[in-house]
Design a protein around this motif. Structure first.
Motif, PDB file in Angstrom:
ATOM      1  N   ALA A 104     -17.734   1.515  10.748  1.00 33.82           N
ATOM      2  CA  ALA A 104     -19.021   2.210  10.695  1.00 33.82           C
ATOM      3  C   ALA A 104     -19.301   2.684   9.271  1.00 33.82           C
ATOM      4  O   ALA A 104     -20.430   2.570   8.769  1.00 33.82           O
ATOM      5  N   LYS A 105     -18.272   3.193   8.603  1.00 30.45           N
ATOM      6  CA  LYS A 105     -18.443   3.633   7.212  1.00 30.45           C
ATOM      7  C   LYS A 105     -18.712   2.445   6.312  1.00 30.45           C
ATOM      8  O   LYS A 105     -19.562   2.507   5.406  1.00 30.45           O
ATOM      9  N   MET A 106     -17.985   1.349   6.526  1.00 27.34           N
ATOM     10  CA  MET A 106     -18.218   0.154   5.719  1.00 27.34           C
ATOM     11  C   MET A 106     -19.664  -0.302   5.854  1.00 27.34           C
ATOM     12  O   MET A 106     -20.319  -0.641   4.862  1.00 27.34           O
ATOM     13  N   GLN A 107     -20.173  -0.301   7.069  1.00 27.81           N
ATOM     14  CA  GLN A 107     -21.548  -0.722   7.289  1.00 27.81           C
ATOM     15  C   GLN A 107     -22.540   0.215   6.612  1.00 27.81           C
ATOM     16  O   GLN A 107     -23.534  -0.229   6.026  1.00 27.81           O
ATOM     17  N   LYS A 108     -22.260   1.519   6.649  1.00 33.25           N
ATOM     18  CA  LYS A 108     -23.134   2.485   5.978  1.00 33.25           C
ATOM     19  C   LYS A 108     -23.149   2.250   4.464  1.00 33.25           C
ATOM     20  O   LYS A 108     -24.199   2.337   3.825  1.00 33.25           O
ATOM     21  N   LEU A 109     -21.982   1.939   3.908  1.00 38.41           N
ATOM     22  CA  LEU A 109     -21.894   1.672   2.477  1.00 38.41           C
ATOM     23  C   LEU A 109     -22.643   0.396   2.102  1.00 38.41           C
ATOM     24  O   LEU A 109     -23.340   0.347   1.078  1.00 38.41           O
ATOM     25  N   MET A 142     -21.382  -7.575   6.606  1.00 45.36           N
ATOM     26  CA  MET A 142     -22.803  -7.491   6.261  1.00 45.36           C
ATOM     27  C   MET A 142     -23.607  -8.476   7.103  1.00 45.36           C
ATOM     28  O   MET A 142     -24.735  -8.180   7.529  1.00 45.36           O
ATOM     29  N   ALA A 143     -23.030  -9.647   7.334  1.00 41.35           N
ATOM     30  CA  ALA A 143     -23.704 -10.660   8.158  1.00 41.35           C
ATOM     31  C   ALA A 143     -23.789 -10.203   9.602  1.00 41.35           C
ATOM     32  O   ALA A 143     -24.843 -10.301  10.248  1.00 41.35           O
ATOM     33  N   ARG A 144     -22.675  -9.690  10.131  1.00 44.58           N
ATOM     34  CA  ARG A 144     -22.641  -9.281  11.547  1.00 44.58           C
ATOM     35  C   ARG A 144     -23.560  -8.103  11.832  1.00 44.58           C
ATOM     36  O   ARG A 144     -24.100  -7.978  12.942  1.00 44.58           O
ATOM     37  N   MET A 145     -23.764  -7.215  10.847  1.00 46.98           N
ATOM     38  CA  MET A 145     -24.607  -6.041  11.080  1.00 46.98           C
ATOM     39  C   MET A 145     -26.094  -6.361  10.982  1.00 46.98           C
ATOM     40  O   MET A 145     -26.944  -5.497  11.182  1.00 46.98           O
ATOM     41  N   GLY A 146     -26.409  -7.619  10.654  1.00 54.18           N
ATOM     42  CA  GLY A 146     -27.803  -8.046  10.666  1.00 54.18           C
ATOM     43  C   GLY A 146     -28.570  -7.822   9.385  1.00 54.18           C
ATOM     44  O   GLY A 146     -29.808  -7.795   9.398  1.00 54.18           O
ATOM     45  N   GLN A 169     -26.368 -10.828  15.601  1.00 57.06           N
ATOM     46  CA  GLN A 169     -27.461 -10.303  14.776  1.00 57.06           C
ATOM     47  C   GLN A 169     -27.583 -11.016  13.424  1.00 57.06           C
ATOM     48  O   GLN A 169     -28.495 -10.710  12.645  1.00 57.06           O
ATOM     49  N   THR A 170     -26.692 -11.952  13.154  1.00 58.37           N
ATOM     50  CA  THR A 170     -26.678 -12.608  11.843  1.00 58.37           C
ATOM     51  C   THR A 170     -27.967 -13.392  11.606  1.00 58.37           C
ATOM     52  O   THR A 170     -28.380 -14.188  12.435  1.00 58.37           O
TER      53      THR A 170
END
Length: 246
Positions: A104-109, A142-146, A169-170
């Motif tokens: 979750a933090k990685m995605q926020k960054l 980054m790809a998976r989070m859309g 979501q890619t």
């Protein structure tokens, strides 16, 4: 022939000289991060670059300049924090494991970096992302989070999909550039990802280079393999031409 070489050199120097470059600072949860933006023109197609486990350094800047000479802008993402430059193996493992264990933090960054590039005026609507080793794994996150990029190119990156995640979501094409001699990321993981992308319906291409170990594209190291580096970079250049509008 001499005149052609001179003209080519002058064009190269003009491109590099025209490129504007500067650090881009942004905050997330009270911590300051510092990316790097370099572009030959304000509206140039954009390439996001995600660093390896030693942080954003001269390697990413060199790749950015290589992209600039081809007419592309580059925004190097910082996932560790301003002035955080790990040196020891223990430091590198601690920083990467902290993000591997907190997706979750990685995605926020990653999102904060994308938004920082957008705020800077980078052409995020005509962009792809590339990543190296740890950065390759982060790029697939980054790809998976859309993230709305046109493509994602991973160089010798981690390929395993975390539990509970998928590629539904890619939005862009996935290009995997891997080494068959990689002892950190197995060919079994390579095959598993291929099956997952196919099952999910994500357009993709996966290339494996014989004799290439993990980190085969990192200049000046014992792992560097010139053949695999040049071939993978050539494929990236083709991919950029195929994917981005100029």
């Amino acid at each position: 022939m001499k005149n052609i070489l001179v003209a080519t050199l002058m064009l190269f120097l003009a491109t590099v000289g025209f490129a504007k470059e500067h650090a881009v600072t942004y905050e997330l949860d009270g911590k300051v991060y510092e990316g790097y933006y370099s572009t030959p023109s304000d509206n140039a197609p954009l390439v996001f670059i995600i660093h390896d486990w030693d942080g954003l350094n001269a390697y990413e800047m060199k790749r950015a300049k290589m992209l600039n000479t081809l007419g592309y802008g580059a925004f190097a993402i910082d996932l560790f924090g301003k002035d955080v430059k790990p040196v020891t193996l223990e430091e590198k493992k601690a920083l990467t494991n902290a993000l591997y264990n907190d997706r979750a933090k990685m995605q926020k960054l990653l999102n904060a970096s994308y938004q920082a590039a957008k705020k800077e005026g980078a052409n995020v609507t005509n962009a792809i992302g590339i990543g190296y080793c740890f950065g390759g794994a982060a790029l697939l996150e980054m790809a998976r989070m859309g993230t709305p990029l046109k493509g994602f190119a991973s160089f010798h990156g981690g390929l395993a999909t975390p539990s509970g995640e998928d590629y539904k979501q890619t939005k862009g094409f996935v290009l995997i550039l891997h080494g068959t001699a990689d002892e950190s990321v197995s060919m079994d993981e390579f095959a598993t990802l291929a099956k997952e992308l196919e099952k999910t319906g994500v357009k993709h291409e996966m290339i494996a280079y014989s004799g290439a170990p993990h980190a085969f594209s990192v200049f000046g190291t014992e792992r560097y393999r010139e053949d695999a580096d040049k071939k993978s970079w050539r494929r990236l250049v083709e991919f950029l031409d195929e994917t981005l509008s100029k």
